[in-house]
Design an enzyme around this catalytic site. Structure first.
Site, PDB file in Angstrom:
ATOM      1  N   PRO A  11     -65.505  20.918 -56.794  1.00 60.16           N
ATOM      2  CG  PRO A  11     -66.139  23.113 -57.201  1.00 60.16           C
ATOM      3  CD  PRO A  11     -64.932  22.250 -56.983  1.00 60.16           C
ATOM      4  CD  GLU A  12     -67.561  14.940 -56.447  1.00 59.75           C
ATOM      5  OE1 GLU A  12     -68.366  14.063 -56.815  1.00 59.75           O
ATOM      6  OE2 GLU A  12     -66.884  14.844 -55.402  1.00 59.75           O
TER       7      GLU A  12
ATOM      8  CE  LYS B  57     -65.461  16.030 -61.408  1.00 63.34           C
ATOM      9  NZ  LYS B  57     -64.277  15.624 -60.624  1.00 63.34           N
TER      10      LYS B  57
ATOM     11  CG  HIS C 166     -58.175  34.038 -52.515  1.00 70.73           C
ATOM     12  ND1 HIS C 166     -56.800  34.090 -52.487  1.00 70.73           N
ATOM     13  CD2 HIS C 166     -58.563  33.681 -51.253  1.00 70.73           C
ATOM     14  CE1 HIS C 166     -56.364  33.776 -51.272  1.00 70.73           C
ATOM     15  NE2 HIS C 166     -57.416  33.530 -50.507  1.00 70.73           N
TER      16      HIS C 166
ATOM     17  NE  ARG D 255     -54.617  24.549 -53.007  1.00 71.51           N
ATOM     18  CZ  ARG D 255     -54.772  23.234 -52.776  1.00 71.51           C
ATOM     19  NH1 ARG D 255     -55.838  22.792 -52.109  1.00 71.51           N
ATOM     20  NH2 ARG D 255     -53.881  22.371 -53.196  1.00 71.51           N
TER      21      ARG D 255
ATOM     22  NE  ARG E 232     -62.154   0.799 -67.533  1.00 71.94           N
ATOM     23  CZ  ARG E 232     -61.441   1.886 -67.818  1.00 71.94           C
ATOM     24  NH1 ARG E 232     -60.501   2.289 -66.964  1.00 71.94           N
ATOM     25  NH2 ARG E 232     -61.646   2.567 -68.927  1.00 71.94           N
TER      26      ARG E 232
ATOM     27  NE  ARG F 198     -59.294  12.448 -54.241  1.00 68.26           N
ATOM     28  CZ  ARG F 198     -60.052  12.861 -55.267  1.00 68.26           C
ATOM     29  NH1 ARG F 198     -59.701  12.548 -56.516  1.00 68.26           N
ATOM     30  NH2 ARG F 198     -61.135  13.574 -55.060  1.00 68.26           N
TER      31      ARG F 198
END
Length: 291
Positions: A2-3, A60, A97, A116, A161, A270
């Site tokens: 989740p973001e 988050k 869970h 998880r 960067r 990713r």
């Protein structure tokens, strides 16, 4: 994972359902879910007889301000990969869970379900700085919806960067709350390829990127977030942003703007989704096609 939009959706739901309600007890089914205090008994004792004053979001992280007649403490939650906070009647069968249960009046409870088991919950005692217990908070960059998140701020985080912009956007010390989904979406909206090095970005591109980040986050929040695997809001409902996503999870499908197939590559382990026609290393000349 989740973001920001998913966590914000949960925060709004929690404020609607739990505000001013007193926690009457708790049950910890998986001890390692509780990151602090180290004693599960101390955690349950700490949260009991505290009312939810309000829920905040930082990046988050979810933070509940707990109030009692004598003091204020904090409850912190990070959903991580698969965490869910579900508001249910106590008679509802337990999901296998389920890791933590917080009990309220009228036989209602807030359940933390986490397949998880990476999710974490903290209780911060009265008089203790939240950042000293939930140490990840101190490392967070500015929230995209905060006044601090200006073009100049983002430029200062990206300058010099020598890494791809997509990788940089996933760094919570650059932008708080952004993750794989909305980094891809914002880069598409701003016309920038994910492999573009931060050092090569022009100020105009950074301005477009900042605007795109805010726009895609706002759109997703309005849609209740994104559900591709585990995300549910507090009432157990899926998010709807996935159906209108520009590029994320759409590899091989036609671009919604030009019709070319969406591509997927791996960057720093990713998946990154993009349109090679609408996104370039320079990016600026393609921006108007998505407005």
């Amino acid at each position: 994972m989740p973001e920001l939009p998913e966590v914000e959706t949960v925060r709004k739901g929690l404020n609607q359902l739990t505000l001013n309600q007193e926690i009457t007890g708790g049950d910890v089914l998986l001890n390692r879910t509780i990151a602090y205090p180290f004693s599960v008994g101390e955690f349950v004792d700490g949260i009991e007889k505290n009312a939810i004053a309000t829920w905040h979001r930082r990046g988050k992280y979810l933070l509940a301000e707990l109030s009692s007649p004598c003091s204020t403490s904090w409850l912190g939650v990070h959903l991580r990969m698969t965490g869910q906070l579900l508001w249910l009647h106590r008679d509802e069968p337990l999901h296998k869970h389920t890791r933590v249960r917080l009990f309220f009046g009228d036989q209602q409870e807030l359940r933390f379900v986490d397949q998880r088991t990476f999710g974490k919950i903290w209780w911060v005692p009265p008089g203790v700085a939240v950042e000293s217990i939930i140490t990840g908070l101190a490392k967070l960059a500015a929230d995209p919806f905060s006044p601090e998140f200006s073009v100049e701020y983002l430029a200062s985080k990206l300058k010099n960067r020598r890494r791809p912009i997509k990788t940089a956007l996933l760094d919570q010390s650059v932008v708080a709350g952004l993750g794989n989904i909305y980094a891809d979406e914002a880069l598409f909206k701003s016309g920038i390829l994910p492999e573009t090095l931060c050092i090569d970005l022009q100020l105009k591109q950074i301005e477009l990127l900042r605007t795109a980040i805010i726009q895609v986050l706002e759109t997703s929040i309005e849609a209740g977030g994104t559900t591709f695997s585990n995300f549910l809001n507090v009432k157990g409902t899926n998010g709807n942003y996935g159906g209108v996503a520009w590029v994320y999870n759409r590899a091989g499908e036609p671009c919604r703007v030009c019709g070319m197939p969406i591509q997927r590559i791996r960057l720093a382990g990713r998946s990154s989704h993009f349109c090679s026609e609408c996104q370039t290393l320079r990016g600026v000349e393609n921006r108007e096609r998505r407005d």
